[in-house]
Design a protein around this motif. Structure first.
Motif, PDB file in Angstrom:
ATOM      1  N   PHE A 251       0.830  -1.194   0.000  1.00 20.48           N
ATOM      2  CA  PHE A 251       0.000   0.000   0.000  1.00 20.48           C
ATOM      3  C   PHE A 251       0.869   1.250   0.000  1.00 20.48           C
ATOM      4  O   PHE A 251       0.584   2.228  -0.706  1.00 20.48           O
ATOM      5  CB  PHE A 251      -0.931  -0.013   1.212  1.00 20.48           C
ATOM      6  CG  PHE A 251      -1.921   1.121   1.236  1.00 20.48           C
ATOM      7  CD1 PHE A 251      -2.983   1.156   0.345  1.00 20.48           C
ATOM      8  CD2 PHE A 251      -1.782   2.166   2.136  1.00 20.48           C
ATOM      9  CE1 PHE A 251      -3.899   2.196   0.350  1.00 20.48           C
ATOM     10  CE2 PHE A 251      -2.687   3.215   2.154  1.00 20.48           C
ATOM     11  CZ  PHE A 251      -3.750   3.237   1.264  1.00 20.48           C
ATOM     12  N   GLY A 252       1.946   1.230   0.786  1.00 20.57           N
ATOM     13  CA  GLY A 252       2.854   2.375   0.828  1.00 20.57           C
ATOM     14  C   GLY A 252       3.517   2.655  -0.504  1.00 20.57           C
ATOM     15  O   GLY A 252       3.710   3.812  -0.884  1.00 20.57           O
ATOM     16  N   GLY A 253       3.862   1.589  -1.244  1.00 20.57           N
ATOM     17  CA  GLY A 253       4.438   1.774  -2.571  1.00 20.57           C
ATOM     18  C   GLY A 253       3.468   2.465  -3.504  1.00 20.57           C
ATOM     19  O   GLY A 253       3.845   3.360  -4.278  1.00 20.57           O
ATOM     20  N   ALA A 254       2.184   2.063  -3.444  1.00 23.72           N
ATOM     21  CA  ALA A 254       1.161   2.699  -4.270  1.00 23.72           C
ATOM     22  C   ALA A 254       0.972   4.161  -3.878  1.00 23.72           C
ATOM     23  O   ALA A 254       0.807   5.040  -4.741  1.00 23.72           O
ATOM     24  CB  ALA A 254      -0.162   1.941  -4.149  1.00 23.72           C
ATOM     25  N   VAL A 255       1.015   4.436  -2.579  1.00 22.41           N
ATOM     26  CA  VAL A 255       0.911   5.819  -2.105  1.00 22.41           C
ATOM     27  C   VAL A 255       2.084   6.641  -2.622  1.00 22.41           C
ATOM     28  O   VAL A 255       1.922   7.792  -3.059  1.00 22.41           O
ATOM     29  CB  VAL A 255       0.862   5.860  -0.562  1.00 22.41           C
ATOM     30  CG1 VAL A 255       0.994   7.295  -0.056  1.00 22.41           C
ATOM     31  CG2 VAL A 255      -0.439   5.251  -0.065  1.00 22.41           C
ATOM     32  N   GLY A 256       3.273   6.063  -2.597  1.00 24.63           N
ATOM     33  CA  GLY A 256       4.451   6.767  -3.103  1.00 24.63           C
ATOM     34  C   GLY A 256       4.332   7.107  -4.576  1.00 24.63           C
ATOM     35  O   GLY A 256       4.707   8.202  -5.007  1.00 24.63           O
ATOM     36  N   VAL A 257       3.782   6.179  -5.365  1.00 20.15           N
ATOM     37  CA  VAL A 257       3.561   6.439  -6.787  1.00 20.15           C
ATOM     38  C   VAL A 257       2.599   7.604  -6.962  1.00 20.15           C
ATOM     39  O   VAL A 257       2.840   8.518  -7.771  1.00 20.15           O
ATOM     40  CB  VAL A 257       3.009   5.181  -7.496  1.00 20.15           C
ATOM     41  CG1 VAL A 257       2.567   5.524  -8.916  1.00 20.15           C
ATOM     42  CG2 VAL A 257       4.061   4.087  -7.521  1.00 20.15           C
TER      43      VAL A 257
END
Length: 289
Positions: A251-257
């Motif tokens: 989820f954090g990776g998607a938020v970073g994107v």
């Protein structure tokens, strides 16, 4: 070296044109190196009673482990080494969903073998340190060498926030590093800079739970320890902590994107350096003085 290898006729039979297989092999080896060197540094610190390593050296080791694994696999797979990174590339339409599955599975396999190699390298030390017992908690606990466990002060909500923010930070920086329209780093130096970012995340956000920020790096070694003698306690520990470093980095990776695309990438001038606004040049000039 690639040209020299191609001139060896006996090896050509092992070459594959299958993209999925190439990616799987490269990601497995790269992630293996990441876990072997990273978790190996934790083993050296814990089993020596901090005599051979410190918290700083572990963070440095993980940073360089990412760098080393990236240099090994980047030419074939792009060196994701992390399902959260692969998910980000899928969101950005850099890879297909089939490749996403291949990346994640290969990273898991590499991390599993990396944990196994750490176990083999330090088996005697693990046995002596724990008195022949493989424990998750207590003064002689060794499960934390392989996977992350929360500090006593850390609750589930704070752990979720920790992993989302840490992984989003990592992803924002990675996207900036590889973005040719931004201040992109030359391809040959990208693994070094990504390793520095991992080191920075560890030094600034490693206290709560050891900054796993990588589902494969945490889940695969945890499964290994469950099978190798630590038992199912590795999943029950920390009020069933195990799922947080698996789900939340994704989820954090998607938020970073989302943050990088919406706040940075959409506003970059077309044409890269040649068409940057005057205020950029002013900032660069000021920072150089």
């Amino acid at each position: 070296m690639a040209d020299e290898i191609r001139r060896l006729p006996n090896l050509q039979r092992f070459k594959t044109g299958n993209r999925y297989l190439r990616v799987a092999m490269a990601e497995s080896v790269g992630t293996l190196i990441l876990v072997l060197c990273g978790c190996g540094s934790v083993a050296q610190m814990e089993l020596s009673g901090f005599a051979k390593a410190q918290f700083l050296s572990v963070n440095i080791a993980f940073g360089f482990a990412v760098t080393a694994g990236s240099y090994v696999s980047a030419g074939v797979s792009g060196a994701h080494l992390n399902p959260a990174v692969s998910l980000a590339m899928f969101i950005l339409r850099k890879i297909t969903w089939r490749l996403l599955l291949v990346y994640c599975l290969a990273q898991f396999i590499g991390a599993l073998f990396g944990a196994g190699f750490v176990y083999l390298v330090y088996f005697d030390a693990l046995y002596v340190y724990g008195g022949g017992n493989w424990t998750v908690y207590g003064p002689q606990a060794t499960a934390g060498i392989f996977a992350s466990y929360p500090s006593e002060h850390l609750g589930a909500i704070n752990g979720i926030v920790d992993q989302i923010i840490a992984t989003a930070t990592l992803m924002i920086c990675i996207l900036a590093i590889i973005d040719r329209d931004n201040n992109s780093v030359p391809r040959g130096l990208q693994p070094i800079v990504v390793g520095i970012v991992v080191l920075l995340v560890g030094l600034s956000m490693g206290f709560n739970c050891g900054y796993p920020i990588n589902p494969a790096r945490d889940l695969a070694p945890r499964i290994f320890t469950a099978v190798a003698g630590w038992g199912s306690e590795v999943f029950r520990a920390g009020d069933y902590w195990w799922w947080i470093p698996v789900v939340c980095p994704m989820f954090g990776g998607a938020v970073g994107v989302f943050i990088y695309v919406m706040l940075i990438a959409l506003h970059l001038p077309e044409g890269g350096e040649e068409r940057r606004p005057p205020e950029y040049e002013m900032v660069v000039a000021a920072s150089a003085t």
